[in-house]
Design a protein around this motif. Structure first.
Motif, PDB file in Angstrom:
ATOM      1  N   SER A  90      -4.456   7.221  10.097  1.00 34.79           N
ATOM      2  CA  SER A  90      -5.506   5.980  10.256  1.00 34.79           C
ATOM      3  C   SER A  90      -4.498   4.898  10.784  1.00 34.79           C
ATOM      4  O   SER A  90      -5.346   4.093  11.802  1.00 34.79           O
TER       5      SER A  90
ATOM      6  N   GLU B 135      -6.445   4.567   4.315  1.00 34.23           N
ATOM      7  CA  GLU B 135      -5.955   5.037   3.359  1.00 34.23           C
ATOM      8  C   GLU B 135      -5.358   6.433   3.409  1.00 34.23           C
ATOM      9  O   GLU B 135      -4.433   6.790   2.638  1.00 34.23           O
ATOM     10  N   HIS B 136      -4.519   6.481   4.584  1.00 32.39           N
ATOM     11  CA  HIS B 136      -3.285   7.816   4.540  1.00 32.39           C
ATOM     12  C   HIS B 136      -2.764   6.644   6.342  1.00 32.39           C
ATOM     13  O   HIS B 136      -3.398   5.926   6.998  1.00 32.39           O
ATOM     14  N   MET B 137      -1.410   7.503   6.611  1.00 34.01           N
ATOM     15  CA  MET B 137      -1.066   6.937   7.518  1.00 34.01           C
ATOM     16  C   MET B 137      -1.829   7.121   9.143  1.00 34.01           C
ATOM     17  O   MET B 137      -0.949   6.819  10.296  1.00 34.01           O
TER      18      MET B 137
ATOM     19  N   VAL C 168       0.454   4.594   0.237  1.00 35.70           N
ATOM     20  CA  VAL C 168      -0.037   5.807   0.419  1.00 35.70           C
ATOM     21  C   VAL C 168       0.982   5.468   1.810  1.00 35.70           C
ATOM     22  O   VAL C 168       0.986   6.335   2.645  1.00 35.70           O
ATOM     23  N   LEU C 169       0.916   3.832   2.382  1.00 32.42           N
ATOM     24  CA  LEU C 169       1.700   4.148   3.969  1.00 32.42           C
ATOM     25  C   LEU C 169       3.110   4.215   4.034  1.00 32.42           C
ATOM     26  O   LEU C 169       3.902   3.707   3.250  1.00 32.42           O
ATOM     27  N   SER C 170       3.667   4.334   4.959  1.00 35.49           N
ATOM     28  CA  SER C 170       5.454   3.889   5.438  1.00 35.49           C
ATOM     29  C   SER C 170       5.488   3.578   6.182  1.00 35.49           C
ATOM     30  O   SER C 170       4.264   2.639   7.141  1.00 35.49           O
TER      31      SER C 170
ATOM     32  N   ASN D 152       0.759  -1.199  -0.084  1.00 33.03           N
ATOM     33  CA  ASN D 152       0.074   0.105  -0.216  1.00 33.03           C
ATOM     34  C   ASN D 152       1.409   1.093   0.303  1.00 33.03           C
ATOM     35  O   ASN D 152       1.568   1.881   1.161  1.00 33.03           O
TER      36      ASN D 152
END
Length: 176
Positions: free
Chosen positions: A130, A126-128, A45-47, A43
């Motif tokens: 969350s 959908e983003h880090m 959008v994550l780190s 994914n």
């Protein structure tokens, strides 16, 4: 390890827990760059983040978030046992909320770790922010003795946390 070195390790465990989590995160960043980035479970959008690594009862524990998994992770070198399981084996560890079964592995140069997977893959995030909030909430639930009450029902399997319900507020499920 000599008894003197083991005692020094145990004294420094608390101070080093966060630093060890960051070393583990660095190992996963290297894995990301070498092999994971182009796989379909990644994914983008994550780190990678080491969340709230701390010393607990002689063992380092925290949450590791990557673009492909979220795991509770513990360092296998601890102050409570003399032997270490081998990679691929399972290990049951008790936490305030109950007992969970970890899988032992040895990623890169950080030594033996034991992991308990909460999410894999990570496409529901959908983003880090969350993912981080979920990791923090999951670790808080695991460390809360108040969640132990869910284990005390007459049909509950004593001391066992079910993975599917771990972050939904129901830490166990009935099993046949």
């Amino acid at each position: 390890m000599t008894p003197d070195r083991e005692q020094r390790f145990c004294r420094s465990l608390h101070a080093d827990a966060s630093a060890w989590g960051e070393r583990l995160a660095a190992a996963y960043r290297d894995i990301t760059d070498r092999t994971m980035r182009h796989l379909p479970i990644f994914n983008d959008v994550l780190s990678i983040a080491a969340i709230d690594f701390r010393a607990r009862e002689g063992r380092v524990v925290g949450m590791m978030v990557t673009p492909w998994f979220m795991n509770v992770v513990t360092l296998m070198r601890d102050c409570t046992s003399q032997s270490s399981p081998s990679p691929g084996s399972n290990l049951r560890l008790r936490f305030p909320a109950g007992e969970i079964e970890f899988t032992v592995s040895e990623p890169a140069a950080v030594g033996l770790i034991a992991s308990y997977s909460l999410f894999s893959p990570m496409f529901e995030f959908e983003h880090m922010a969350s993912a981080r909030a979920t990791a923090e909430a999951g670790l808080a639930a695991l460390m809360s003795p108040a969640n132990r009450a869910a284990l005390d029902g007459p049909d509950a399997r004593p001391g066992s946390i079910d993975r599917r319900h771990f972050l939904r507020g129901v830490l166990t499920e009935r099993r046949a």
